[in-house]
Write a protein that holds these residues in place. Structure first.
Motif, PDB file in Angstrom:
ATOM      1  N   PHE A  21       0.830  -1.196   0.000  1.00 29.61           N
ATOM      2  CA  PHE A  21       0.000   0.000   0.000  1.00 29.61           C
ATOM      3  C   PHE A  21       0.870   1.254   0.000  1.00 29.61           C
ATOM      4  CE2 PHE A  21      -2.380   3.314   2.283  1.00 29.61           C
ATOM      5  CZ  PHE A  21      -3.461   3.432   1.421  1.00 29.61           C
ATOM      6  N   ALA A  22       1.931   1.261   0.816  1.00 34.25           N
ATOM      7  CA  ALA A  22       2.829   2.417   0.866  1.00 34.25           C
ATOM      8  C   ALA A  22       3.523   2.625  -0.478  1.00 34.25           C
ATOM      9  CB  ALA A  22       3.856   2.227   1.976  1.00 34.25           C
ATOM     10  N   THR A  23       3.918   1.549  -1.123  1.00 35.21           N
ATOM     11  CA  THR A  23       4.563   1.655  -2.430  1.00 35.21           C
ATOM     12  C   THR A  23       3.580   2.164  -3.474  1.00 35.21           C
ATOM     13  OG1 THR A  23       6.024  -0.163  -1.843  1.00 35.21           O
ATOM     14  CG2 THR A  23       5.877   0.385  -4.166  1.00 35.21           C
ATOM     15  N   TRP A  24       2.355   1.682  -3.421  1.00 38.39           N
ATOM     16  CA  TRP A  24       1.340   2.103  -4.374  1.00 38.39           C
ATOM     17  C   TRP A  24       1.013   3.584  -4.212  1.00 38.39           C
ATOM     18  CZ3 TRP A  24      -4.330   2.418  -3.557  1.00 38.39           C
ATOM     19  CH2 TRP A  24      -5.011   2.630  -4.746  1.00 38.39           C
ATOM     20  N   ILE A  25       0.856   4.042  -2.978  1.00 41.61           N
ATOM     21  CA  ILE A  25       0.577   5.460  -2.725  1.00 41.61           C
ATOM     22  C   ILE A  25       1.756   6.317  -3.178  1.00 41.61           C
ATOM     23  CG2 ILE A  25       0.222   7.162  -0.897  1.00 41.61           C
ATOM     24  CD1 ILE A  25      -2.263   5.543  -1.629  1.00 41.61           C
ATOM     25  N   TYR A  35      11.697   4.713 -10.093  1.00 42.55           N
ATOM     26  CA  TYR A  35      12.285   4.419  -8.798  1.00 42.55           C
ATOM     27  C   TYR A  35      11.470   3.362  -8.056  1.00 42.55           C
ATOM     28  CZ  TYR A  35      13.984   5.547  -4.107  1.00 42.55           C
ATOM     29  OH  TYR A  35      14.509   5.479  -2.855  1.00 42.55           O
ATOM     30  N   TYR A  36      10.174   3.385  -8.238  1.00 37.15           N
ATOM     31  CA  TYR A  36       9.306   2.476  -7.497  1.00 37.15           C
ATOM     32  C   TYR A  36       9.256   1.072  -8.080  1.00 37.15           C
ATOM     33  CZ  TYR A  36       7.786   6.020  -4.313  1.00 37.15           C
ATOM     34  OH  TYR A  36       7.775   6.948  -3.323  1.00 37.15           O
ATOM     35  N   HIS A  37       9.758   0.880  -9.284  1.00 33.19           N
ATOM     36  CA  HIS A  37       9.814  -0.466  -9.836  1.00 33.19           C
ATOM     37  C   HIS A  37      10.736  -1.342  -8.986  1.00 33.19           C
ATOM     38  CE1 HIS A  37       7.402   0.705 -13.114  1.00 33.19           C
ATOM     39  NE2 HIS A  37       8.319   1.445 -13.719  1.00 33.19           N
ATOM     40  N   PHE A  38      11.786  -0.753  -8.450  1.00 34.18           N
ATOM     41  CA  PHE A  38      12.692  -1.511  -7.589  1.00 34.18           C
ATOM     42  C   PHE A  38      12.016  -1.868  -6.265  1.00 34.18           C
ATOM     43  CE2 PHE A  38      15.682   0.943 -10.267  1.00 34.18           C
ATOM     44  CZ  PHE A  38      16.263  -0.133 -10.903  1.00 34.18           C
ATOM     45  N   LYS A  39      11.150  -0.991  -5.771  1.00 38.81           N
ATOM     46  CA  LYS A  39      10.402  -1.309  -4.543  1.00 38.81           C
ATOM     47  C   LYS A  39       9.444  -2.465  -4.788  1.00 38.81           C
ATOM     48  CE  LYS A  39      10.765   2.731  -1.771  1.00 38.81           C
ATOM     49  NZ  LYS A  39      10.338   3.074  -0.459  1.00 38.81           N
ATOM     50  N   TRP A  40       8.803  -2.481  -5.965  1.00 40.46           N
ATOM     51  CA  TRP A  40       7.923  -3.608  -6.282  1.00 40.46           C
ATOM     52  C   TRP A  40       8.733  -4.897  -6.385  1.00 40.46           C
ATOM     53  CZ3 TRP A  40       3.175  -3.098  -5.119  1.00 40.46           C
ATOM     54  CH2 TRP A  40       2.497  -1.903  -5.322  1.00 40.46           C
ATOM     55  N   ALA A  41       9.930  -4.815  -6.934  1.00 38.00           N
ATOM     56  CA  ALA A  41      10.796  -5.995  -7.024  1.00 38.00           C
ATOM     57  C   ALA A  41      11.195  -6.475  -5.634  1.00 38.00           C
ATOM     58  CB  ALA A  41      12.030  -5.678  -7.860  1.00 38.00           C
ATOM     59  N   LEU A  44       8.299  -8.326  -4.266  1.00 43.32           N
ATOM     60  CA  LEU A  44       8.220  -9.651  -4.878  1.00 43.32           C
ATOM     61  C   LEU A  44       9.237 -10.591  -4.240  1.00 43.32           C
ATOM     62  CD1 LEU A  44       6.915 -11.404  -7.068  1.00 43.32           C
ATOM     63  CD2 LEU A  44       8.704 -10.621  -8.605  1.00 43.32           C
ATOM     64  N   LEU A  45      10.428 -10.084  -3.979  1.00 42.41           N
ATOM     65  CA  LEU A  45      11.440 -10.872  -3.286  1.00 42.41           C
ATOM     66  C   LEU A  45      10.976 -11.227  -1.875  1.00 42.41           C
ATOM     67  CD1 LEU A  45      14.333 -12.002  -3.558  1.00 42.41           C
ATOM     68  CD2 LEU A  45      15.134  -9.860  -2.558  1.00 42.41           C
ATOM     69  N   PHE A  46      10.280 -10.321  -1.217  1.00 41.46           N
ATOM     70  CA  PHE A  46       9.718 -10.583   0.105  1.00 41.46           C
ATOM     71  C   PHE A  46       8.719 -11.738   0.040  1.00 41.46           C
ATOM     72  CE2 PHE A  46       6.986 -10.102   3.723  1.00 41.46           C
ATOM     73  CZ  PHE A  46       7.775  -9.543   4.725  1.00 41.46           C
ATOM     74  N   LEU A  47       7.858 -11.727  -0.980  1.00 38.68           N
ATOM     75  CA  LEU A  47       6.889 -12.810  -1.133  1.00 38.68           C
ATOM     76  C   LEU A  47       7.577 -14.147  -1.405  1.00 38.68           C
ATOM     77  CD1 LEU A  47       4.115 -11.063  -3.239  1.00 38.68           C
ATOM     78  CD2 LEU A  47       3.920 -11.905  -0.899  1.00 38.68           C
ATOM     79  N   ILE A  70      16.353  -3.838   1.411  1.00 39.84           N
ATOM     80  CA  ILE A  70      16.332  -3.220   0.089  1.00 39.84           C
ATOM     81  C   ILE A  70      15.161  -2.242  -0.014  1.00 39.84           C
ATOM     82  CG2 ILE A  70      15.922  -3.664  -2.361  1.00 39.84           C
ATOM     83  CD1 ILE A  70      17.478  -6.300  -1.981  1.00 39.84           C
ATOM     84  N   TRP A  71      13.976  -2.650   0.447  1.00 40.22           N
ATOM     85  CA  TRP A  71      12.791  -1.800   0.339  1.00 40.22           C
ATOM     86  C   TRP A  71      12.991  -0.508   1.113  1.00 40.22           C
ATOM     87  CZ3 TRP A  71       9.048   0.879   2.824  1.00 40.22           C
ATOM     88  CH2 TRP A  71       7.931   1.230   2.094  1.00 40.22           C
ATOM     89  N   PHE A  72      13.512  -0.606   2.343  1.00 43.07           N
ATOM     90  CA  PHE A  72      13.671   0.599   3.156  1.00 43.07           C
ATOM     91  C   PHE A  72      14.823   1.475   2.682  1.00 43.07           C
ATOM     92  CE2 PHE A  72      11.037  -1.703   6.253  1.00 43.07           C
ATOM     93  CZ  PHE A  72      10.120  -0.701   6.520  1.00 43.07           C
ATOM     94  N   LEU A  73      15.848   0.904   2.067  1.00 42.93           N
ATOM     95  CA  LEU A  73      16.944   1.728   1.550  1.00 42.93           C
ATOM     96  C   LEU A  73      16.564   2.448   0.263  1.00 42.93           C
ATOM     97  CD1 LEU A  73      20.125  -0.423   2.223  1.00 42.93           C
ATOM     98  CD2 LEU A  73      19.351   1.623   3.425  1.00 42.93           C
ATOM     99  N   LEU A  74      15.591   1.917  -0.450  1.00 44.73           N
ATOM    100  CA  LEU A  74      15.156   2.603  -1.671  1.00 44.73           C
ATOM    101  C   LEU A  74      14.246   3.720  -1.272  1.00 44.73           C
ATOM    102  CD1 LEU A  74      14.458  -0.358  -4.092  1.00 44.73           C
ATOM    103  CD2 LEU A  74      16.312   1.271  -4.201  1.00 44.73           C
TER     104      LEU A  74
END
Length: 74
Positions: A21-25, A35-41, A44-47, A70-74
């Motif tokens: 949700f945070a990434t989508w917003i 920049y957010y494509h890496f957050k989605w990746a 996906l790695l989390f899943l 990775i998510w928090f550093l991006l």
């Protein structure tokens, strides 16, 4: 220890939903959308790590922690 493990397994899907949700917003609000494509990746790695941790706990948890970093550093 089993209670801690059960709590972690319950909280991981909640964390996935929150980060998605945070990434989508952020994707909607920001102009830098590549920049957010890496957050989605990272999500996906989390899943993937969440699924792997049911078979190989150590490897799955390492993947989950790596994807969170990775998510928090991006």
């Amino acid at each position: 220890m089993k209670i801690l493990w059960a709590g972690a397994n319950i909280l991981m899907p909640v964390l996935i939903l929150f980060l998605a949700f945070a990434t989508w917003i952020g994707y909607i609000a920001e102009d830098i959308r590549e920049y957010y494509h890496f957050k989605w990746a990272a999500l996906l790695l989390f899943l993937v790590g969440y699924g792997v941790q049911f078979y190989k706990k150590t490897i799955g948890l390492v993947i989950v922690l790596l994807s969170l970093v990775i998510w928090f550093l991006l």
